[in-house]
Motif scaffolding. Structure first.
Motif, short mmCIF file in Angstrom:
data_model
loop_
_atom_site.label_atom_id
_atom_site.label_comp_id
_atom_site.label_asym_id
_atom_site.label_seq_id
_atom_site.Cartn_x
_atom_site.Cartn_y
_atom_site.Cartn_z
N LYS A 112 10.51 -95.72 -8.20
CA LYS A 112 9.86 -96.61 -9.16
C LYS A 112 10.06 -96.13 -10.60
N THR A 113 9.72 -94.87 -10.85
CA THR A 113 9.83 -94.33 -12.21
C THR A 113 11.29 -94.35 -12.68
N THR A 114 12.16 -93.91 -11.81
CA THR A 114 13.60 -93.91 -12.14
C THR A 114 14.06 -95.33 -12.46
N SER A 115 13.65 -96.29 -11.64
CA SER A 115 14.10 -97.67 -11.83
C SER A 115 13.55 -98.27 -13.12
N ILE A 116 12.30 -97.91 -13.47
CA ILE A 116 11.74 -98.40 -14.73
C ILE A 116 12.55 -97.85 -15.90
N GLY A 117 12.93 -96.58 -15.81
CA GLY A 117 13.78 -95.99 -16.85
C GLY A 117 15.11 -96.72 -16.98
N LYS A 118 15.72 -96.98 -15.83
CA LYS A 118 17.01 -97.67 -15.83
C LYS A 118 16.87 -99.08 -16.39
N LEU A 119 15.81 -99.76 -15.95
CA LEU A 119 15.60 -101.15 -16.38
C LEU A 119 15.36 -101.21 -17.88
N THR A 120 14.57 -100.26 -18.38
CA THR A 120 14.30 -100.21 -19.82
C THR A 120 15.61 -100.03 -20.58
N HIS A 121 16.42 -99.12 -20.10
CA HIS A 121 17.72 -98.86 -20.72
C HIS A 121 18.58 -100.13 -20.72
N HIS A 122 18.61 -100.79 -19.58
CA HIS A 122 19.39 -102.01 -19.40
C HIS A 122 18.92 -103.10 -20.38
N LEU A 123 17.60 -103.25 -20.53
CA LEU A 123 17.07 -104.29 -21.41
C LEU A 123 17.29 -103.93 -22.88
N GLN A 124 17.14 -102.64 -23.20
CA GLN A 124 17.40 -102.19 -24.57
C GLN A 124 18.85 -102.44 -24.96
N SER A 129 13.23 -105.54 -27.09
CA SER A 129 12.23 -104.51 -27.38
C SER A 129 11.25 -104.44 -26.21
N ILE A 130 10.77 -103.22 -25.97
CA ILE A 130 10.00 -102.99 -24.73
C ILE A 130 8.77 -102.14 -24.99
N VAL A 131 7.68 -102.48 -24.31
CA VAL A 131 6.52 -101.61 -24.25
C VAL A 131 6.31 -101.25 -22.79
N LEU A 132 6.08 -99.95 -22.54
CA LEU A 132 5.77 -99.53 -21.18
C LEU A 132 4.27 -99.30 -21.05
N GLN A 145 5.29 -87.92 -17.72
CA GLN A 145 6.72 -88.17 -17.46
C GLN A 145 7.17 -89.43 -18.21
N LEU A 146 6.36 -90.46 -18.12
CA LEU A 146 6.68 -91.73 -18.77
C LEU A 146 6.62 -91.58 -20.29
N ALA A 147 5.62 -90.82 -20.77
CA ALA A 147 5.46 -90.62 -22.22
C ALA A 147 6.66 -89.89 -22.81
N VAL A 148 7.07 -88.82 -22.15
CA VAL A 148 8.23 -88.04 -22.59
C VAL A 148 9.47 -88.92 -22.59
N TRP A 149 9.60 -89.63 -21.51
CA TRP A 149 10.76 -90.50 -21.35
C TRP A 149 10.79 -91.57 -22.46
N GLY A 150 9.61 -92.15 -22.73
CA GLY A 150 9.51 -93.19 -23.76
C GLY A 150 9.89 -92.67 -25.12
N GLU A 151 9.40 -91.46 -25.42
CA GLU A 151 9.68 -90.86 -26.72
C GLU A 151 11.18 -90.65 -26.90
N ARG A 152 11.78 -90.12 -25.86
CA ARG A 152 13.21 -89.84 -25.91
C ARG A 152 14.02 -91.11 -26.14
N ASN A 153 13.53 -92.23 -25.62
CA ASN A 153 14.29 -93.46 -25.69
C ASN A 153 13.76 -94.46 -26.73
N GLY A 154 12.83 -93.98 -27.54
CA GLY A 154 12.30 -94.85 -28.60
C GLY A 154 11.55 -96.05 -28.06
N VAL A 155 10.81 -95.85 -27.00
CA VAL A 155 10.03 -96.93 -26.42
C VAL A 155 8.55 -96.57 -26.48
N THR A 156 7.73 -97.48 -26.94
CA THR A 156 6.30 -97.23 -26.99
C THR A 156 5.72 -97.22 -25.58
N VAL A 157 4.94 -96.19 -25.29
CA VAL A 157 4.28 -96.13 -23.99
C VAL A 157 2.77 -96.20 -24.22
#
Ligand code: GDP
Length: 299
Positions: A112-124, A129-132, A145-157
């Motif tokens: 799930k977490t991996t797929s959300i990361g991939k999907l966010t990347h795909h949509l970006q 623009s995306i909010v998690l 994990q999600l917060a770190v990931w969001g920061e790295r990818n410029g996505v608001t969590v």
């Protein structure tokens, strides 16, 4: 490189494919071939109803077209598999609403977490623009994990220290509306369909999302581990009956999955497969194409 994912899919499905293809090697078209084909399909997680459907079609066409070459039987199997899988093809319509609210569910470890990361990347990558929404409030680690990931990818969590996943999702939707964000992806805690209180919580998240925005969540996606075998059918049924699924992401098709489970799913209940997971990397998410999938399996 562009087709790298296809070779990973092919490699993942190779074991299954080999044992099906083996049936057609130096074989007469006779009852023994049909029996071996049946065994191979069942071993590939195709399940009884889809296997019977394929075998009926094969027998019928062999008779009608007087097929004597086993390689031609293989083509019939491919045709029938494609016909079974095609109803699962559907593109996620990101433009249907603004913000589009996606709720993502699944059991722990499904990807799930991996797929959300991939999907966010795909949509970006397609300019959205995306909010998690960190709706997995059970595990602090998941939130971090999600917060770190969001920061790295410029996505608001959107996350809350403690508490209620429904409230987190509500806040995320409100924030997306205020900031004219295109897509809200709401993570939820991993749960088993047998954990009834957690299924109720999922229903609550759905209800509250609808309060935040009429019509939301627009998509309820189950992340499904493709190597679960026939167990996958039970998961889909349970989540679908609890919250009404609009789509699936089927993961790990590059690895341990046998692949046939998609055919089993397709004859059980038609829920579109928006994406398949073909690796652990952020690019390893692909739209599902029945013909490509069957080629990867049997060519
Ligand atoms: P969650 O508990 O559902 O959030 O699962 P995770 O996203 O943490 O994934 C569980 C494990 O599966 C991790 O090791 C992921 O890297 C791995 N994983 C997820 N999707 C895929 C996939 O499509 N292919 C492969 N090979 N591994 C995957």
């Amino acid at each position: 490189q562009q087709r790298g994912w296809f070779s990973r899919l092919r490699a993942g499905l190779a074991k299954t494919g080999t044992s099906i293809k083996h049936v057609f090697v130096s074989h007469k078209v006779d009852e023994a071939l049909f029996e071996q084909l049946e065994d191979a399909l069942l071993l590939a997680d195709v399940g009884v109803p889809a296997t019977l459907r394929i075998l009926n079609a094969v027998r019928e066409r062999v008779k009608k077209e007087r097929i004597e070459d086993a390689q031609q039987v293989k083509q019939v199997v491919k045709d029938e598999l494609i016909a079974i899988l095609e109803p699962l093809e559907k593109e996620l319509d990101v433009s249907a609403h603004k913000p589009l609210v996606l709720m993502v569910a699944g059991v722990n470890g499904a990807g799930k977490t991996t797929s959300i990361g991939k999907l966010t990347h795909h949509l970006q990558a397609s300019g959205r623009s995306i909010v998690l929404a960190a709706g997995d409030t059970f595990r602090a680690a998941a939130r971090e994990q999600l917060a770190v990931w969001g920061e790295r990818n410029g996505v608001t969590v959107i996350a809350q220290e403690s508490g209620d996943p429904a409230a987190v999702v509500f806040d995320a939707i409100a924030s997306a509306q205020a900031k004219h964000i295109d897509v809200v992806i709401a993570d939820t805690a991993g749960r088993l369909p047998t954990q009834l209180h957690l299924m109720d919580e999922l229903k609550k998240v759905k209800r509250v999302a609808n309060k935040a925005l009429d019509g939301a969540p627009h998509e309820i996606i189950l992340v499904l581990d493709g190597s679960m075998g026939q167990n996958a059918l039970m998961q889909v049924k349970a989540f679908d009956e609890a919250v009404g699924l609009t789509g699936l992401i089927v993961t790990k098709l590059d690895g341990s999955a046998k692949g046939g489970v998609l055919a089993a799913l397709a004859v059980d209940r038609v829920i579109p497969v928006y994406f398949i997971g073909v690796g652990e990397g952020v690019h390893d998410l692909q739209t599902f194409d029945a013909r490509e999938f069957v080629d990867a399996l049997l060519d």
